[in-house]
Write a protein that holds these residues in place. Structure first.
Motif, PDB file in Angstrom:
ATOM      1  N   GLU A  67       0.823  -1.205   0.000  1.00 30.10           N
ATOM      2  CA  GLU A  67       0.000   0.000   0.000  1.00 30.10           C
ATOM      3  C   GLU A  67       0.863   1.262   0.000  1.00 30.10           C
ATOM      4  N   GLU A  68       2.044   1.158   0.624  1.00 25.80           N
ATOM      5  CA  GLU A  68       2.968   2.284   0.695  1.00 25.80           C
ATOM      6  C   GLU A  68       3.867   2.378  -0.542  1.00 25.80           C
ATOM      7  N   GLY A  69       3.643   1.509  -1.513  1.00 25.11           N
ATOM      8  CA  GLY A  69       4.377   1.592  -2.771  1.00 25.11           C
ATOM      9  C   GLY A  69       5.706   0.873  -2.804  1.00 25.11           C
ATOM     10  N   VAL A  70       5.966   0.023  -1.811  1.00 24.54           N
ATOM     11  CA  VAL A  70       7.229  -0.712  -1.794  1.00 24.54           C
ATOM     12  C   VAL A  70       7.144  -1.871  -2.792  1.00 24.54           C
ATOM     13  N   VAL A  71       8.119  -1.951  -3.671  1.00 24.21           N
ATOM     14  CA  VAL A  71       8.213  -3.051  -4.630  1.00 24.21           C
ATOM     15  C   VAL A  71       9.490  -3.815  -4.317  1.00 24.21           C
ATOM     16  N   GLY A  72       9.368  -5.110  -4.136  1.00 23.11           N
ATOM     17  CA  GLY A  72      10.522  -5.894  -3.710  1.00 23.11           C
ATOM     18  C   GLY A  72      10.811  -5.621  -2.245  1.00 23.11           C
ATOM     19  N   TYR A  73      12.091  -5.583  -1.901  1.00 24.86           N
ATOM     20  CA  TYR A  73      12.479  -5.327  -0.516  1.00 24.86           C
ATOM     21  C   TYR A  73      12.943  -3.880  -0.393  1.00 24.86           C
ATOM     22  N   GLY A  74      12.380  -3.174   0.559  1.00 25.15           N
ATOM     23  CA  GLY A  74      12.721  -1.772   0.743  1.00 25.15           C
ATOM     24  C   GLY A  74      12.542  -1.384   2.197  1.00 25.15           C
ATOM     25  N   SER A  75      12.739  -0.119   2.473  1.00 23.32           N
ATOM     26  CA  SER A  75      12.628   0.348   3.849  1.00 23.32           C
ATOM     27  C   SER A  75      11.312   1.086   4.074  1.00 23.32           C
ATOM     28  N   LEU A  76      10.855   1.017   5.298  1.00 26.86           N
ATOM     29  CA  LEU A  76       9.643   1.717   5.720  1.00 26.86           C
ATOM     30  C   LEU A  76       9.978   2.346   7.068  1.00 26.86           C
ATOM     31  N   ASP A  77      10.195   3.657   7.062  1.00 26.16           N
ATOM     32  CA  ASP A  77      10.622   4.284   8.315  1.00 26.16           C
ATOM     33  C   ASP A  77       9.493   4.262   9.337  1.00 26.16           C
ATOM     34  N   LEU A  78       9.871   4.475  10.578  1.00 21.97           N
ATOM     35  CA  LEU A  78       8.937   4.339  11.678  1.00 21.97           C
ATOM     36  C   LEU A  78       7.748   5.286  11.546  1.00 21.97           C
ATOM     37  N   GLU A  79       7.993   6.488  11.053  1.00 21.98           N
ATOM     38  CA  GLU A  79       6.916   7.471  10.906  1.00 21.98           C
ATOM     39  C   GLU A  79       5.863   6.985   9.916  1.00 21.98           C
ATOM     40  N   ARG A  80       6.302   6.469   8.783  1.00 24.11           N
ATOM     41  CA  ARG A  80       5.352   5.955   7.781  1.00 24.11           C
ATOM     42  C   ARG A  80       4.604   4.748   8.324  1.00 24.11           C
ATOM     43  N   LEU A  81       5.295   3.907   9.072  1.00 22.43           N
ATOM     44  CA  LEU A  81       4.652   2.729   9.644  1.00 22.43           C
ATOM     45  C   LEU A  81       3.552   3.141  10.626  1.00 22.43           C
ATOM     46  N   ILE A  82       3.830   4.142  11.442  1.00 16.72           N
ATOM     47  CA  ILE A  82       2.843   4.623  12.415  1.00 16.72           C
ATOM     48  C   ILE A  82       1.598   5.132  11.703  1.00 16.72           C
ATOM     49  N   LEU A  83       1.810   5.923  10.653  1.00 17.81           N
ATOM     50  CA  LEU A  83       0.683   6.482   9.900  1.00 17.81           C
ATOM     51  C   LEU A  83      -0.123   5.404   9.179  1.00 17.81           C
ATOM     52  N   ALA A  84       0.534   4.284   8.833  1.00 21.75           N
ATOM     53  CA  ALA A  84      -0.151   3.201   8.119  1.00 21.75           C
ATOM     54  C   ALA A  84      -1.047   2.372   9.034  1.00 21.75           C
ATOM     55  N   LYS A  85      -0.873   2.495  10.349  1.00 19.33           N
ATOM     56  CA  LYS A  85      -1.729   1.857  11.356  1.00 19.33           C
ATOM     57  C   LYS A  85      -1.860   0.339  11.179  1.00 19.33           C
ATOM     58  N   PRO A  86      -0.770  -0.381  11.335  1.00 25.24           N
ATOM     59  CA  PRO A  86      -0.858  -1.846  11.237  1.00 25.24           C
ATOM     60  C   PRO A  86      -1.571  -2.451  12.440  1.00 25.24           C
ATOM     61  N   GLU A  87      -2.290  -3.517  12.208  1.00 23.19           N
ATOM     62  CA  GLU A  87      -2.925  -4.247  13.301  1.00 23.19           C
ATOM     63  C   GLU A  87      -2.016  -5.358  13.824  1.00 23.19           C
ATOM     64  N   GLN A  88      -1.075  -5.792  12.981  1.00 20.09           N
ATOM     65  CA  GLN A  88      -0.138  -6.837  13.383  1.00 20.09           C
ATOM     66  C   GLN A  88       1.154  -6.682  12.600  1.00 20.09           C
ATOM     67  N   LEU A  89       2.273  -6.927  13.286  1.00 16.28           N
ATOM     68  CA  LEU A  89       3.572  -6.912  12.631  1.00 16.28           C
ATOM     69  C   LEU A  89       4.194  -8.297  12.709  1.00 16.28           C
ATOM     70  N   PHE A  90       4.939  -8.626  11.664  1.00 16.82           N
ATOM     71  CA  PHE A  90       5.626  -9.916  11.565  1.00 16.82           C
ATOM     72  C   PHE A  90       7.109  -9.672  11.286  1.00 16.82           C
ATOM     73  N   THR A  91       7.926 -10.633  11.633  1.00 16.23           N
ATOM     74  CA  THR A  91       9.345 -10.532  11.308  1.00 16.23           C
ATOM     75  C   THR A  91       9.908 -11.921  11.069  1.00 16.23           C
ATOM     76  N   SER A  92      11.043 -11.982  10.406  1.00 16.08           N
ATOM     77  CA  SER A  92      11.740 -13.246  10.155  1.00 16.08           C
ATOM     78  C   SER A  92      13.205 -13.046  10.505  1.00 16.08           C
ATOM     79  N   SER A  93      13.664 -13.716  11.532  1.00 18.09           N
ATOM     80  CA  SER A  93      15.060 -13.581  11.964  1.00 18.09           C
ATOM     81  C   SER A  93      15.928 -14.556  11.193  1.00 18.09           C
ATOM     82  N   TYR A  94      16.918 -14.008  10.482  1.00 18.22           N
ATOM     83  CA  TYR A  94      17.833 -14.884   9.737  1.00 18.22           C
ATOM     84  C   TYR A  94      18.743 -15.642  10.691  1.00 18.22           C
ATOM     85  N   ALA A  95      19.143 -14.981  11.775  1.00 15.66           N
ATOM     86  CA  ALA A  95      20.018 -15.611  12.776  1.00 15.66           C
ATOM     87  C   ALA A  95      19.430 -15.343  14.158  1.00 15.66           C
ATOM     88  N   PRO A  96      18.450 -16.146  14.570  1.00 17.88           N
ATOM     89  CA  PRO A  96      17.805 -15.931  15.869  1.00 17.88           C
ATOM     90  C   PRO A  96      18.815 -15.911  17.011  1.00 17.88           C
TER      91      PRO A  96
END
Length: 279
Positions: A198-227
């Motif tokens: 929705e924020e226009g990211v194609v492929g892998y890119g960055s989403l700064d904290l301010e944009r993330l806050i404004l986007a109002k996510p209900e859930q965040l996910f992550t994948s740790s390459y080296a837990p």
């Protein structure tokens, strides 16, 4: 004799001395060597055990290799020309990120080398499964693998919500996964709306904290390459505002091994994402 002619003579002699037996494209390969993590996965899923001469050392890493347990039963390689020649392969499987000079050398020596493209969506996964199955003479098994994957995904889609909740993958340094990534495909298949897309990211890119806050996510996910590791880039994942955004919900970890390579294991990730939908 010119230097070029001498080089060709030496290469020919090398093949003879090593007793290389290069299979033709019509023969079913019996000594397949994979030098890429992603080709490791599909080869281990589809081939008869006696067809596999070697897989890459990366196949043993449980955090990134879905087939790590099975890979431990086979000889490993480090993608070095000398060791690959010693294995006397009749088919070598590589990926786009393998050393191009190595691939060119192996082809020049007469070896059959097949280079697989990356997967960024379901159709890419299906195509790579079909290609692998055809290369090793296991077409029936390949179609079965695709059918099982599609059946599981169809079952999930039947219970997806009409209104899609807002979610996103958030990685160290604020990296995220937009359109044309397996994470994006998995989010959509699981019934989520991907904020990064929705924020226009194609492929892998960055989403700064301010944009993330404004986007109002209900859930965040992550994948740790080296837990278990710690870095400055990872600190952003512990920022208190992230939990406030999701009303106290913890960030959900989805193992990297489900999509660092394209394969039917994406269905496991889709199931995890689907189960995390707000109820």
């Amino acid at each position: 004799m010119s230097q070029f002619q001498m080089k060709n003579v030496l290469l020919t002699l090398l093949l003879i001395l090593l007793g290389c037996q290069i299979a033709t494209a019509s023969e079913r390969p019996s000594r397949v060597v994979s030098i890429n993590l992603c080709t490791d996965q599909l080869l281990l899923m589809l081939a008869e055990p006696e067809q596999i001469a070697s897989v890459s050392h990366l196949a043993l890493e449980p955090n990134s290799s879905y087939m790590a347990d099975k890979a431990a039963k086979f000889r490993i390689n480090y993608a070095k020309a000398e060791e690959l020649i010693e294995l006397k392969p009749d088919l070598i499987l590589a990926g786009l990120y393998n050393d191009r000079s190595l691939v060119l050398l192996l082809k020049k020596l007469g070896y059959r080398v097949e280079v697989f493209p990356l997967s960024s969506n379901l159709e890419d996964i299906r195509n790579n499964i079909r290609v692998m199955a055809e290369l090793i003479g296991r077409e029936t098994e390949g179609q079965r693998l695709i059918s099982e994957m599609d059946k599981r995904l169809e079952q999930i889609s039947r219970s997806n919500p009409t209104h899609k909740p807002r979610g996103a993958f958030y990685q160290p340094n604020g990296y995220t996964s937009g359109r044309n990534t397996l994470q994006h495909s998995a989010l959509e298949l699981a019934g989520w709306l991907n904020i990064a897309d929705e924020e226009g990211v194609v492929g892998y890119g960055s989403l700064d904290l301010e944009r993330l806050i404004l986007a109002k996510p209900e859930q965040l996910f992550t994948s740790s390459y080296a837990p278990g590791t710690q870095s400055r880039g990872q600190l952003i994942l512990k920022h208190p505002v992230l939990k406030q955004l999701t009303h106290g919900r913890e960030m959900i970890e989805v193992a990297y091994k489900y999509w660092i390579c394209g394969g039917p294991m994406i269905t496991d990730a889709v199931e995890i994402l689907h189960k995390s939908l707000p109820r």
